[in-house]
Design an enzyme around this catalytic site. Structure first.
Site, PDB file in Angstrom:
ATOM      1  N   ASP A 141       0.825  -1.223   0.000  1.00  0.00           N
ATOM      2  CA  ASP A 141       0.000   0.000   0.000  1.00  0.00           C
ATOM      3  C   ASP A 141       0.852   1.262   0.000  1.00  0.00           C
ATOM      4  O   ASP A 141       0.615   2.180   0.787  1.00  0.00           O
ATOM      5  CB  ASP A 141      -0.931   0.004   1.226  1.00  0.00           C
ATOM      6  N   GLU A 191     -10.768   0.114  -4.013  1.00  0.00           N
ATOM      7  CA  GLU A 191     -10.177   0.525  -2.729  1.00  0.00           C
ATOM      8  C   GLU A 191      -8.892   1.302  -2.990  1.00  0.00           C
ATOM      9  O   GLU A 191      -8.519   1.494  -4.149  1.00  0.00           O
ATOM     10  CB  GLU A 191      -9.889  -0.715  -1.874  1.00  0.00           C
TER      11      GLU A 191
HETATM   12  C1  6LW Z   1      -5.382  -2.268   2.179  1.00  0.00           C
HETATM   13  C2  6LW Z   1      -6.391  -2.471   1.116  1.00  0.00           C
HETATM   14  C3  6LW Z   1      -6.173  -3.866   0.813  1.00  0.00           C
HETATM   15  O1  6LW Z   1      -5.749  -1.314   3.082  1.00  0.00           O
HETATM   16  O2  6LW Z   1      -5.485  -4.508   1.764  1.00  0.00           O
HETATM   17  O3  6LW Z   1      -6.782  -5.722  -0.216  1.00  0.00           O
HETATM   18  C4  6LW Z   1      -5.391  -3.634   2.826  1.00  0.00           C
HETATM   19  N1  6LW Z   1      -6.630  -4.468  -0.160  1.00  0.00           N
HETATM   20  O4  6LW Z   1      -6.270  -1.615   0.053  1.00  0.00           O
HETATM   21  C5  6LW Z   1      -4.203  -3.954   3.631  1.00  0.00           C
HETATM   22  O5  6LW Z   1      -3.072  -3.962   2.854  1.00  0.00           O
END
Ligand code: 6LW
Length: 531
Positions: free
Chosen positions: A14, A185
Protein backbone atom coordinates in the site's frame (compact mmCIF):
# COMPACT_ATOMS: atom_id res chain seq x y z
CA UNK A 1 20.30 4.76 -13.98
CA UNK A 2 18.72 1.29 -13.87
CA UNK A 3 16.17 0.56 -11.16
CA UNK A 4 15.27 -3.07 -10.44
CA UNK A 5 11.82 -3.66 -8.96
CA UNK A 6 10.72 -4.08 -6.26
CA UNK A 7 12.37 -0.92 -4.86
CA UNK A 8 11.23 -1.72 -1.27
CA UNK A 9 11.76 -5.44 -0.78
CA UNK A 10 9.97 -7.61 1.75
CA UNK A 11 6.53 -6.67 3.00
CA UNK A 12 6.01 -2.99 2.15
CA UNK A 13 2.43 -2.84 0.84
CA UNK A 14 0.00 0.00 0.00
CA UNK A 15 2.78 2.49 -0.87
CA UNK A 16 2.02 6.24 -0.74
CA UNK A 17 4.63 8.63 -2.17
CA UNK A 18 5.27 12.40 -1.94
CA UNK A 19 8.05 14.67 -3.24
CA UNK A 20 9.25 17.71 -1.30
CA UNK A 21 11.90 19.57 -3.24
CA UNK A 22 14.61 17.04 -4.15
CA UNK A 23 13.40 14.50 -1.60
CA UNK A 24 11.00 11.59 -2.13
CA UNK A 25 9.24 9.85 0.75
CA UNK A 26 7.22 6.58 0.74
CA UNK A 27 4.89 5.38 3.53
CA UNK A 28 3.80 1.72 3.77
CA UNK A 29 1.51 -0.38 5.99
CA UNK A 30 2.77 -2.12 9.13
CA UNK A 31 -0.35 -3.90 10.47
CA UNK A 32 0.29 -5.53 13.89
CA UNK A 33 4.01 -4.66 13.84
CA UNK A 34 5.25 -1.84 16.07
CA UNK A 35 6.15 1.01 15.59
CA UNK A 36 3.50 2.13 13.10
CA UNK A 37 4.02 3.11 9.41
CA UNK A 38 7.34 2.58 7.66
CA UNK A 39 8.81 5.66 6.03
CA UNK A 40 11.55 5.57 3.40
CA UNK A 41 13.48 8.49 1.88
CA UNK A 42 15.30 8.83 -1.45
CA UNK A 43 16.79 11.51 -3.70
CA UNK A 44 16.98 9.33 -6.81
CA UNK A 45 13.98 6.95 -6.55
CA UNK A 46 16.47 4.03 -6.51
CA UNK A 47 18.29 4.15 -3.19
CA UNK A 48 15.92 4.26 -0.21
CA UNK A 49 16.83 4.75 3.44
CA UNK A 50 14.56 3.87 6.35
CA UNK A 51 13.44 6.83 8.52
CA UNK A 52 12.13 6.87 12.12
CA UNK A 53 8.55 5.60 12.42
CA UNK A 54 5.89 8.34 12.76
CA UNK A 55 3.68 6.35 15.14
CA UNK A 56 6.13 5.48 17.93
CA UNK A 57 4.31 6.61 21.08
CA UNK A 58 1.61 4.59 22.92
CA UNK A 59 -0.42 7.83 23.08
CA UNK A 60 -0.54 7.76 19.29
CA UNK A 61 -1.15 4.09 18.71
CA UNK A 62 -2.38 1.13 20.76
CA UNK A 63 -2.19 -2.23 18.92
CA UNK A 64 -2.58 -4.34 22.07
CA UNK A 65 -4.52 -7.50 21.18
CA UNK A 66 -5.25 -6.61 17.55
CA UNK A 67 -5.72 -9.55 15.18
CA UNK A 68 -3.12 -10.77 12.69
CA UNK A 69 -2.88 -8.49 9.64
CA UNK A 70 -5.03 -5.95 11.49
CA UNK A 71 -3.69 -2.72 12.99
CA UNK A 72 -2.15 -0.14 10.61
CA UNK A 73 -3.50 -0.19 7.05
CA UNK A 74 -2.64 1.87 4.01
CA UNK A 75 -1.09 5.15 5.20
CA UNK A 76 -1.38 8.16 2.83
CA UNK A 77 1.49 10.68 3.02
CA UNK A 78 1.04 14.20 1.61
CA UNK A 79 2.67 17.60 2.02
CA UNK A 80 1.16 21.06 1.92
CA UNK A 81 2.43 24.47 2.97
CA UNK A 82 5.33 23.24 5.11
CA UNK A 83 3.38 20.45 6.79
CA UNK A 84 3.54 16.69 6.30
CA UNK A 85 0.13 14.98 6.61
CA UNK A 86 -0.20 11.25 7.31
CA UNK A 87 -3.64 9.59 7.32
CA UNK A 88 -4.08 5.91 8.07
CA UNK A 89 -6.55 3.27 9.31
CA UNK A 90 -6.33 1.30 12.56
CA UNK A 91 -8.25 -1.94 11.94
CA UNK A 92 -9.41 -3.64 15.13
CA UNK A 93 -11.95 -6.12 13.80
CA UNK A 94 -11.95 -7.68 10.33
CA UNK A 95 -12.77 -11.00 8.55
CA UNK A 96 -16.28 -10.49 9.87
CA UNK A 97 -19.31 -8.60 8.58
CA UNK A 98 -19.07 -5.64 10.96
CA UNK A 99 -15.51 -4.36 10.57
CA UNK A 100 -14.02 -1.66 12.80
CA UNK A 101 -11.82 0.66 10.77
CA UNK A 102 -10.81 3.88 12.55
CA UNK A 103 -9.15 6.62 10.49
CA UNK A 104 -6.69 9.15 11.87
CA UNK A 105 -4.44 12.03 10.81
CA UNK A 106 -1.07 12.96 12.28
CA UNK A 107 0.99 15.95 11.12
CA UNK A 108 4.64 17.06 11.38
CA UNK A 109 6.86 19.85 10.11
CA UNK A 110 9.81 17.50 9.84
CA UNK A 111 9.38 14.05 8.22
CA UNK A 112 11.52 12.62 11.02
CA UNK A 113 9.03 13.97 13.54
CA UNK A 114 7.94 14.52 16.14
CA UNK A 115 4.51 13.69 14.72
CA UNK A 116 1.38 15.00 16.40
CA UNK A 117 -1.14 13.11 18.46
CA UNK A 118 -3.78 11.51 16.19
CA UNK A 119 -6.74 13.59 14.95
CA UNK A 120 -9.86 11.45 14.46
CA UNK A 121 -11.39 11.43 10.98
CA UNK A 122 -14.51 9.56 9.84
CA UNK A 123 -14.53 5.75 10.09
CA UNK A 124 -16.67 4.74 7.10
CA UNK A 125 -14.04 2.40 5.77
CA UNK A 126 -10.32 1.86 5.31
CA UNK A 127 -7.77 3.39 2.86
CA UNK A 128 -8.34 7.07 3.70
CA UNK A 129 -6.48 9.55 1.45
CA UNK A 130 -6.08 13.31 1.94
CA UNK A 131 -6.47 15.63 -1.09
CA UNK A 132 -5.32 19.25 -0.88
CA UNK A 133 -7.35 21.21 -3.45
CA UNK A 134 -5.88 24.33 -4.98
CA UNK A 135 -8.64 26.46 -3.42
CA UNK A 136 -7.22 25.56 0.01
CA UNK A 137 -9.95 23.05 0.80
CA UNK A 138 -8.94 19.57 1.97
CA UNK A 139 -10.89 16.35 1.45
CA UNK A 140 -10.69 12.81 2.78
CA UNK A 141 -11.63 10.10 0.26
CA UNK A 142 -11.89 6.49 1.44
CA UNK A 143 -13.59 3.22 0.63
CA UNK A 144 -16.71 2.33 2.66
CA UNK A 145 -17.16 -1.04 4.31
CA UNK A 146 -20.75 -2.39 4.50
CA UNK A 147 -21.82 -5.01 7.12
CA UNK A 148 -25.24 -5.59 5.57
CA UNK A 149 -26.02 -8.91 3.86
CA UNK A 150 -26.23 -8.45 0.97
CA UNK A 151 -24.16 -5.26 0.75
CA UNK A 152 -25.95 -2.28 -0.83
CA UNK A 153 -23.32 -1.61 -3.50
CA UNK A 154 -20.53 -3.71 -5.07
CA UNK A 155 -18.05 -1.03 -4.00
CA UNK A 156 -18.24 2.44 -2.58
CA UNK A 157 -15.96 5.46 -2.29
CA UNK A 158 -16.88 8.42 -0.09
CA UNK A 159 -15.60 12.01 0.04
CA UNK A 160 -15.88 14.48 2.93
CA UNK A 161 -14.22 17.84 3.58
CA UNK A 162 -11.62 18.08 6.38
CA UNK A 163 -11.16 21.46 8.08
CA UNK A 164 -7.51 21.74 9.16
CA UNK A 165 -8.26 24.75 11.39
CA UNK A 166 -11.00 23.02 13.39
CA UNK A 167 -9.06 19.74 12.87
CA UNK A 168 -12.26 17.84 12.07
CA UNK A 169 -14.43 16.51 9.28
CA UNK A 170 -17.07 18.99 8.15
CA UNK A 171 -20.04 19.01 5.82
CA UNK A 172 -21.85 16.32 3.92
CA UNK A 173 -20.44 12.88 3.18
CA UNK A 174 -20.59 12.48 -0.60
CA UNK A 175 -20.83 9.21 -2.52
CA UNK A 176 -18.38 9.61 -5.45
CA UNK A 177 -18.46 5.97 -6.53
CA UNK A 178 -21.13 3.30 -6.02
CA UNK A 179 -19.63 0.16 -7.49
CA UNK A 180 -20.70 0.77 -11.08
CA UNK A 181 -17.49 -1.03 -12.13
CA UNK A 182 -17.14 -3.33 -9.15
CA UNK A 183 -15.17 -3.11 -5.94
CA UNK A 184 -12.58 -0.34 -5.58
CA UNK A 185 -10.18 0.52 -2.73
CA UNK A 186 -6.96 2.46 -2.08
CA UNK A 187 -8.40 5.70 -3.57
CA UNK A 188 -6.35 8.86 -4.17
CA UNK A 189 -7.46 12.14 -5.83
CA UNK A 190 -5.17 14.40 -7.91
CA UNK A 191 -5.83 17.68 -9.74
CA UNK A 192 -4.18 17.69 -13.17
CA UNK A 193 -5.08 20.34 -15.72
CA UNK A 194 -8.88 20.84 -15.76
CA UNK A 195 -9.62 17.46 -14.27
CA UNK A 196 -9.82 15.84 -10.86
CA UNK A 197 -8.54 12.27 -11.18
CA UNK A 198 -9.72 9.43 -8.94
CA UNK A 199 -7.06 6.69 -8.79
CA UNK A 200 -8.03 3.37 -7.20
CA UNK A 201 -7.22 -0.33 -6.89
CA UNK A 202 -9.60 -2.94 -8.19
CA UNK A 203 -9.98 -6.70 -7.87
CA UNK A 204 -8.71 -7.02 -4.31
CA UNK A 205 -5.04 -7.39 -3.36
CA UNK A 206 -4.52 -10.91 -4.71
CA UNK A 207 -3.43 -12.05 -8.20
CA UNK A 208 -6.53 -10.36 -9.67
CA UNK A 209 -5.30 -6.95 -8.52
CA UNK A 210 -5.20 -3.92 -10.83
CA UNK A 211 -5.19 -0.11 -10.89
CA UNK A 212 -7.87 2.06 -12.50
CA UNK A 213 -8.39 5.76 -13.11
CA UNK A 214 -11.54 7.95 -13.34
CA UNK A 215 -11.88 11.70 -13.83
CA UNK A 216 -14.32 14.59 -13.29
CA UNK A 217 -14.39 18.35 -13.71
CA UNK A 218 -15.56 18.61 -10.07
CA UNK A 219 -13.96 17.09 -6.99
CA UNK A 220 -17.48 16.01 -5.96
CA UNK A 221 -17.87 14.06 -9.22
CA UNK A 222 -19.50 12.44 -11.11
CA UNK A 223 -16.34 10.58 -12.12
CA UNK A 224 -16.04 9.04 -15.58
CA UNK A 225 -14.40 5.64 -16.04
CA UNK A 226 -11.37 5.39 -18.38
CA UNK A 227 -12.22 2.97 -21.20
CA UNK A 228 -8.69 1.45 -21.12
CA UNK A 229 -8.83 0.48 -17.43
CA UNK A 230 -7.04 -1.18 -15.78
CA UNK A 231 -3.93 0.86 -16.59
CA UNK A 232 -1.84 -1.53 -14.44
CA UNK A 233 -2.31 -5.27 -13.80
CA UNK A 234 -0.48 -8.62 -14.06
CA UNK A 235 -3.67 -10.67 -13.70
CA UNK A 236 -3.53 -11.87 -17.34
CA UNK A 237 0.21 -12.67 -17.22
CA UNK A 238 0.71 -15.27 -14.48
CA UNK A 239 4.32 -15.97 -15.55
CA UNK A 240 5.35 -12.36 -15.03
CA UNK A 241 7.78 -12.02 -12.09
CA UNK A 242 5.79 -9.14 -10.55
CA UNK A 243 2.29 -10.27 -9.60
CA UNK A 244 -0.58 -8.68 -7.58
CA UNK A 245 0.22 -5.24 -9.12
CA UNK A 246 -2.14 -2.51 -7.88
CA UNK A 247 -2.86 -0.09 -4.99
CA UNK A 248 -0.81 2.72 -6.51
CA UNK A 249 0.06 6.38 -5.88
CA UNK A 250 1.51 9.05 -8.22
CA UNK A 251 4.34 11.57 -7.95
CA UNK A 252 5.74 14.18 -10.34
CA UNK A 253 9.53 14.40 -10.30
CA UNK A 254 11.38 17.70 -10.11
CA UNK A 255 12.06 17.39 -13.87
CA UNK A 256 8.33 17.08 -14.59
CA UNK A 257 8.29 13.32 -15.30
CA UNK A 258 5.59 11.25 -13.62
CA UNK A 259 6.09 8.04 -11.64
CA UNK A 260 3.79 5.54 -9.94
CA UNK A 261 4.52 3.38 -6.92
CA UNK A 262 2.36 0.28 -6.42
CA UNK A 263 2.33 -2.94 -4.48
CA UNK A 264 3.40 -6.18 -6.12
CA UNK A 265 4.41 -9.71 -5.11
CA UNK A 266 7.09 -12.20 -6.25
CA UNK A 267 5.50 -15.68 -6.13
CA UNK A 268 7.10 -18.95 -5.06
CA UNK A 269 6.37 -22.08 -7.06
CA UNK A 270 4.80 -23.53 -3.91
CA UNK A 271 1.00 -23.37 -3.85
CA UNK A 272 -1.80 -23.89 -1.38
CA UNK A 273 -3.29 -27.41 -1.61
CA UNK A 274 -6.47 -27.52 -3.73
CA UNK A 275 -8.44 -28.34 -0.56
CA UNK A 276 -6.95 -25.46 1.43
CA UNK A 277 -9.82 -23.57 3.09
CA UNK A 278 -8.35 -20.19 2.13
CA UNK A 279 -7.16 -19.40 -1.43
CA UNK A 280 -7.09 -23.07 -2.62
CA UNK A 281 -4.41 -23.74 -5.24
CA UNK A 282 -3.02 -20.21 -5.02
CA UNK A 283 0.73 -19.51 -5.22
CA UNK A 284 2.43 -18.55 -1.97
CA UNK A 285 4.29 -15.25 -1.36
CA UNK A 286 6.61 -15.39 1.67
CA UNK A 287 8.05 -11.93 0.88
CA UNK A 288 4.55 -10.46 1.12
CA UNK A 289 3.44 -7.47 -0.95
CA UNK A 290 6.38 -5.22 -1.87
CA UNK A 291 6.72 -1.75 -3.40
CA UNK A 292 7.56 -1.21 -7.08
CA UNK A 293 8.04 1.89 -9.26
CA UNK A 294 6.81 2.56 -12.81
CA UNK A 295 7.26 5.40 -15.29
CA UNK A 296 3.91 6.81 -16.45
CA UNK A 297 2.75 9.61 -18.72
CA UNK A 298 -0.42 11.64 -19.37
CA UNK A 299 -1.92 10.96 -22.80
CA UNK A 300 -2.92 13.75 -25.21
CA UNK A 301 -6.57 13.13 -24.27
CA UNK A 302 -5.79 13.53 -20.59
CA UNK A 303 -5.59 9.98 -19.32
CA UNK A 304 -2.70 8.10 -17.67
CA UNK A 305 -0.72 5.17 -19.09
CA UNK A 306 2.42 3.20 -18.27
CA UNK A 307 5.38 4.52 -20.29
CA UNK A 308 6.00 0.99 -21.56
CA UNK A 309 2.71 1.29 -23.47
CA UNK A 310 1.18 -1.77 -21.80
CA UNK A 311 -0.55 -2.33 -18.44
CA UNK A 312 2.11 -4.82 -17.34
CA UNK A 313 4.50 -3.58 -14.63
CA UNK A 314 8.16 -3.28 -15.68
CA UNK A 315 10.62 -5.43 -13.73
CA UNK A 316 13.39 -2.94 -14.55
CA UNK A 317 13.05 0.77 -15.36
CA UNK A 318 15.59 3.19 -16.79
CA UNK A 319 15.78 6.70 -15.37
CA UNK A 320 18.02 8.85 -17.48
CA UNK A 321 17.30 12.27 -16.07
CA UNK A 322 17.84 11.61 -12.40
CA UNK A 323 21.41 11.37 -11.06
CA UNK A 324 22.06 8.33 -8.94
CA UNK A 325 22.95 9.22 -5.35
CA UNK A 326 25.58 7.29 -3.43
CA UNK A 327 23.88 4.97 -0.95
CA UNK A 328 25.15 3.58 2.31
CA UNK A 329 25.87 -0.17 2.29
CA UNK A 330 23.02 -1.81 4.19
CA UNK A 331 24.47 -3.14 7.49
CA UNK A 332 24.07 -6.87 7.74
CA UNK A 333 25.74 -7.30 11.13
CA UNK A 334 24.13 -5.78 14.23
CA UNK A 335 26.50 -6.07 17.21
CA UNK A 336 24.14 -4.26 19.61
CA UNK A 337 26.93 -1.84 20.48
CA UNK A 338 24.62 1.14 19.98
CA UNK A 339 22.28 2.31 22.75
CA UNK A 340 19.28 2.14 20.42
CA UNK A 341 17.76 -0.72 18.47
CA UNK A 342 18.19 -0.43 14.70
CA UNK A 343 15.20 0.99 12.78
CA UNK A 344 15.03 -2.18 10.69
CA UNK A 345 13.56 -4.14 13.62
CA UNK A 346 9.91 -4.15 14.55
CA UNK A 347 8.16 -5.89 17.41
CA UNK A 348 4.65 -7.30 17.79
CA UNK A 349 1.82 -4.92 18.76
CA UNK A 350 3.27 -3.42 21.95
CA UNK A 351 6.53 -1.42 22.21
CA UNK A 352 9.52 -3.10 23.85
CA UNK A 353 10.07 -1.38 27.19
CA UNK A 354 12.75 -1.68 29.85
CA UNK A 355 10.66 -4.64 31.03
CA UNK A 356 11.41 -6.42 27.75
CA UNK A 357 15.01 -5.51 26.93
CA UNK A 358 18.21 -3.65 27.78
CA UNK A 359 21.15 -2.55 25.63
CA UNK A 360 23.04 -1.17 28.62
CA UNK A 361 22.74 -3.75 31.40
CA UNK A 362 25.44 -5.80 29.61
CA UNK A 363 27.07 -3.39 27.18
CA UNK A 364 27.59 -4.83 23.71
CA UNK A 365 24.73 -7.28 24.17
CA UNK A 366 21.01 -7.12 23.62
CA UNK A 367 19.46 -8.55 26.77
CA UNK A 368 15.87 -9.77 26.28
CA UNK A 369 13.74 -10.56 29.33
CA UNK A 370 11.39 -13.48 28.80
CA UNK A 371 7.75 -12.36 28.71
CA UNK A 372 4.64 -13.93 27.18
CA UNK A 373 4.53 -16.88 24.78
CA UNK A 374 4.82 -16.82 20.98
CA UNK A 375 1.03 -17.03 20.56
CA UNK A 376 0.47 -13.89 22.64
CA UNK A 377 -1.12 -10.79 21.07
CA UNK A 378 -0.14 -8.72 24.13
CA UNK A 379 3.42 -8.56 25.49
CA UNK A 380 6.15 -10.47 23.69
CA UNK A 381 9.93 -9.95 23.94
CA UNK A 382 10.55 -10.45 20.23
CA UNK A 383 12.10 -8.27 17.56
CA UNK A 384 12.33 -9.15 13.90
CA UNK A 385 13.16 -7.79 10.44
CA UNK A 386 11.67 -8.48 7.00
CA UNK A 387 12.76 -11.23 4.63
CA UNK A 388 13.78 -9.25 1.54
CA UNK A 389 15.08 -11.99 -0.79
CA UNK A 390 14.28 -15.66 -1.44
CA UNK A 391 17.82 -16.59 -0.43
CA UNK A 392 19.36 -15.33 2.81
CA UNK A 393 21.12 -16.41 5.98
CA UNK A 394 20.35 -15.09 9.47
CA UNK A 395 22.33 -15.88 12.55
CA UNK A 396 22.77 -14.95 16.20
CA UNK A 397 25.11 -15.72 19.11
CA UNK A 398 23.27 -16.30 22.39
CA UNK A 399 23.96 -16.92 26.06
CA UNK A 400 20.98 -18.33 27.96
CA UNK A 401 20.67 -20.41 31.13
CA UNK A 402 17.05 -21.65 31.34
CA UNK A 403 16.06 -23.46 34.54
CA UNK A 404 12.84 -25.05 33.30
CA UNK A 405 10.92 -25.96 30.10
CA UNK A 406 8.80 -22.78 30.27
CA UNK A 407 11.85 -20.66 29.50
CA UNK A 408 12.98 -20.34 25.89
CA UNK A 409 15.17 -18.03 23.77
CA UNK A 410 16.47 -18.17 20.24
CA UNK A 411 16.13 -17.49 16.50
CA UNK A 412 12.66 -17.28 14.96
CA UNK A 413 11.23 -17.21 11.43
CA UNK A 414 7.60 -16.10 11.61
CA UNK A 415 4.63 -14.80 9.66
CA UNK A 416 2.36 -14.20 12.67
CA UNK A 417 1.68 -15.61 16.16
CA UNK A 418 0.17 -18.75 14.62
CA UNK A 419 2.83 -19.52 12.02
CA UNK A 420 6.55 -19.78 12.84
CA UNK A 421 9.67 -21.92 13.08
CA UNK A 422 11.58 -21.41 16.35
CA UNK A 423 15.15 -22.70 16.87
CA UNK A 424 15.68 -22.14 20.58
CA UNK A 425 17.46 -23.01 23.79
CA UNK A 426 15.32 -24.37 26.61
CA UNK A 427 15.46 -26.91 29.45
CA UNK A 428 14.36 -30.52 29.59
CA UNK A 429 13.69 -32.41 32.79
CA UNK A 430 15.90 -35.33 31.67
CA UNK A 431 18.67 -33.73 29.61
CA UNK A 432 18.82 -30.23 31.12
CA UNK A 433 19.78 -27.31 28.82
CA UNK A 434 19.07 -28.24 25.23
CA UNK A 435 18.37 -27.02 21.71
CA UNK A 436 14.92 -27.60 20.26
CA UNK A 437 12.68 -26.54 17.37
CA UNK A 438 8.98 -25.65 17.46
CA UNK A 439 7.06 -25.57 14.17
CA UNK A 440 3.67 -23.83 14.40
CA UNK A 441 1.41 -24.09 11.34
CA UNK A 442 -1.91 -22.31 11.93
CA UNK A 443 -1.58 -22.86 15.69
CA UNK A 444 -0.76 -26.60 15.32
CA UNK A 445 2.56 -27.27 17.10
CA UNK A 446 5.10 -29.85 15.98
CA UNK A 447 8.53 -30.75 17.41
CA UNK A 448 10.46 -31.88 14.32
CA UNK A 449 13.53 -33.00 16.33
CA UNK A 450 14.57 -34.74 19.55
CA UNK A 451 16.05 -31.98 21.72
CA UNK A 452 19.86 -31.80 21.68
CA UNK A 453 21.61 -31.44 25.06
CA UNK A 454 24.18 -28.60 25.22
CA UNK A 455 26.65 -27.51 27.89
CA UNK A 456 28.56 -24.68 26.17
CA UNK A 457 27.67 -21.21 27.39
CA UNK A 458 27.80 -19.45 24.00
CA UNK A 459 25.68 -20.98 21.24
CA UNK A 460 25.40 -19.89 17.59
CA UNK A 461 22.00 -20.34 15.93
CA UNK A 462 21.60 -19.96 12.16
CA UNK A 463 18.95 -20.32 9.44
CA UNK A 464 19.59 -20.67 5.72
CA UNK A 465 16.67 -19.81 3.41
CA UNK A 466 16.50 -20.92 -0.21
CA UNK A 467 13.05 -20.22 -1.69
CA UNK A 468 10.77 -22.85 -0.09
CA UNK A 469 13.65 -24.51 1.79
CA UNK A 470 14.36 -23.51 5.39
CA UNK A 471 17.29 -25.18 7.19
CA UNK A 472 18.43 -24.53 10.77
CA UNK A 473 22.01 -24.95 12.04
CA UNK A 474 23.80 -24.55 15.38
CA UNK A 475 27.42 -24.25 16.42
CA UNK A 476 29.38 -24.12 19.68
CA UNK A 477 32.33 -22.24 18.18
CA UNK A 478 30.92 -20.14 15.35
CA UNK A 479 32.92 -21.99 12.69
CA UNK A 480 31.74 -25.61 12.48
CA UNK A 481 27.92 -25.70 12.04
CA UNK A 482 25.70 -28.75 12.55
CA UNK A 483 22.38 -29.07 10.71
CA UNK A 484 19.48 -29.09 13.19
CA UNK A 485 16.39 -30.92 12.06
CA UNK A 486 15.10 -31.54 8.55
CA UNK A 487 14.79 -29.07 5.71
CA UNK A 488 11.40 -27.46 6.30
CA UNK A 489 8.74 -25.75 4.15
CA UNK A 490 9.23 -21.97 4.34
CA UNK A 491 6.16 -21.34 2.19
CA UNK A 492 3.81 -21.83 5.17
CA UNK A 493 5.02 -18.35 6.25
CA UNK A 494 2.95 -16.55 3.61
CA UNK A 495 -0.24 -14.49 3.15
CA UNK A 496 -1.83 -17.43 1.40
CA UNK A 497 -1.00 -20.29 3.80
CA UNK A 498 -2.04 -18.56 7.01
CA UNK A 499 -5.59 -18.85 8.37
CA UNK A 500 -5.73 -15.46 10.09
CA UNK A 501 -3.01 -13.43 8.32
CA UNK A 502 -3.67 -11.89 4.89
CA UNK A 503 -1.50 -8.87 4.41
CA UNK A 504 1.96 -9.02 5.96
CA UNK A 505 5.00 -11.19 5.12
CA UNK A 506 7.69 -13.35 6.63
CA UNK A 507 10.06 -11.97 9.25
CA UNK A 508 13.23 -13.29 10.97
CA UNK A 509 14.48 -12.31 14.40
CA UNK A 510 15.23 -13.17 18.02
CA UNK A 511 12.97 -13.75 21.01
CA UNK A 512 12.79 -14.80 24.68
CA UNK A 513 9.85 -16.26 26.61
CA UNK A 514 9.44 -16.96 30.30
CA UNK A 515 5.98 -18.40 30.84
CA UNK A 516 6.70 -18.70 34.56
CA UNK A 517 6.62 -14.93 34.85
CA UNK A 518 10.17 -14.70 36.25
CA UNK A 519 11.42 -12.69 33.22
CA UNK A 520 14.61 -14.71 32.80
CA UNK A 521 17.19 -12.92 30.65
CA UNK A 522 18.81 -14.04 27.39
CA UNK A 523 21.88 -12.21 26.06
CA UNK A 524 22.34 -11.82 22.30
CA UNK A 525 25.87 -10.76 21.30
CA UNK A 526 24.91 -10.01 17.68
CA UNK A 527 22.38 -10.63 14.94
CA UNK A 528 23.34 -11.06 11.27
CA UNK A 529 21.16 -10.97 8.13
CA UNK A 530 22.89 -11.64 4.82
CA UNK A 531 21.38 -11.92 1.34
C1 6LW B 1 -5.38 -2.27 2.18
C2 6LW B 1 -6.39 -2.47 1.12
C3 6LW B 1 -6.17 -3.87 0.81
O1 6LW B 1 -5.75 -1.31 3.08
O2 6LW B 1 -5.49 -4.51 1.76
O3 6LW B 1 -6.78 -5.72 -0.22
C4 6LW B 1 -5.39 -3.63 2.83
N1 6LW B 1 -6.63 -4.47 -0.16
O4 6LW B 1 -6.27 -1.62 0.05
C5 6LW B 1 -4.20 -3.95 3.63
O5 6LW B 1 -3.07 -3.96 2.85
Amino acid sequence: MIIENPILRGFHPDPSIVRVGEDYFIATSTFEWWPGVRLHHSKDLKNWELLPYPLNRKSQLDLTGVGDSQGIWAPCLTYDNGIFYLVYTVVTSFYCHMEDTKNFLVIAENIEGPWSEPIALNNFGFDPSLFHDDDGKKYIVSMATDHRVPQKFAGRLLLQEFDPHQQKMIGEIKDIYRGEHGYLEGPHIYKQGDFYYLFAAEGGTGEGHGQVILRSKSVLGAYDWYENNPILTARDTPDHSLQKAGHADLVQAANGDWYMVHLCGRPLKAKNPENHKKLPGKRRYTLGRETALQKVYWTEDGWLRLSNGTSLPDEVIMLDQIDEQSSEEKTTMDDFEKDELALEYQCLRTPLTEKNYSLTERPGYLRLYGREGLSSRYNQSLLARRWTEFEFEAETKIEFQPENFKQMAGLICLYDVENFYYLHLTFDEEMGRCISIIKSENRKFEYPIQSIPICENEIYLKVKMKYEKLQFFYSIDGTRYEKVGPEMDASILSDEACDQGWFTGAMVGIACQDLTGNAIAADFDWFKYNT
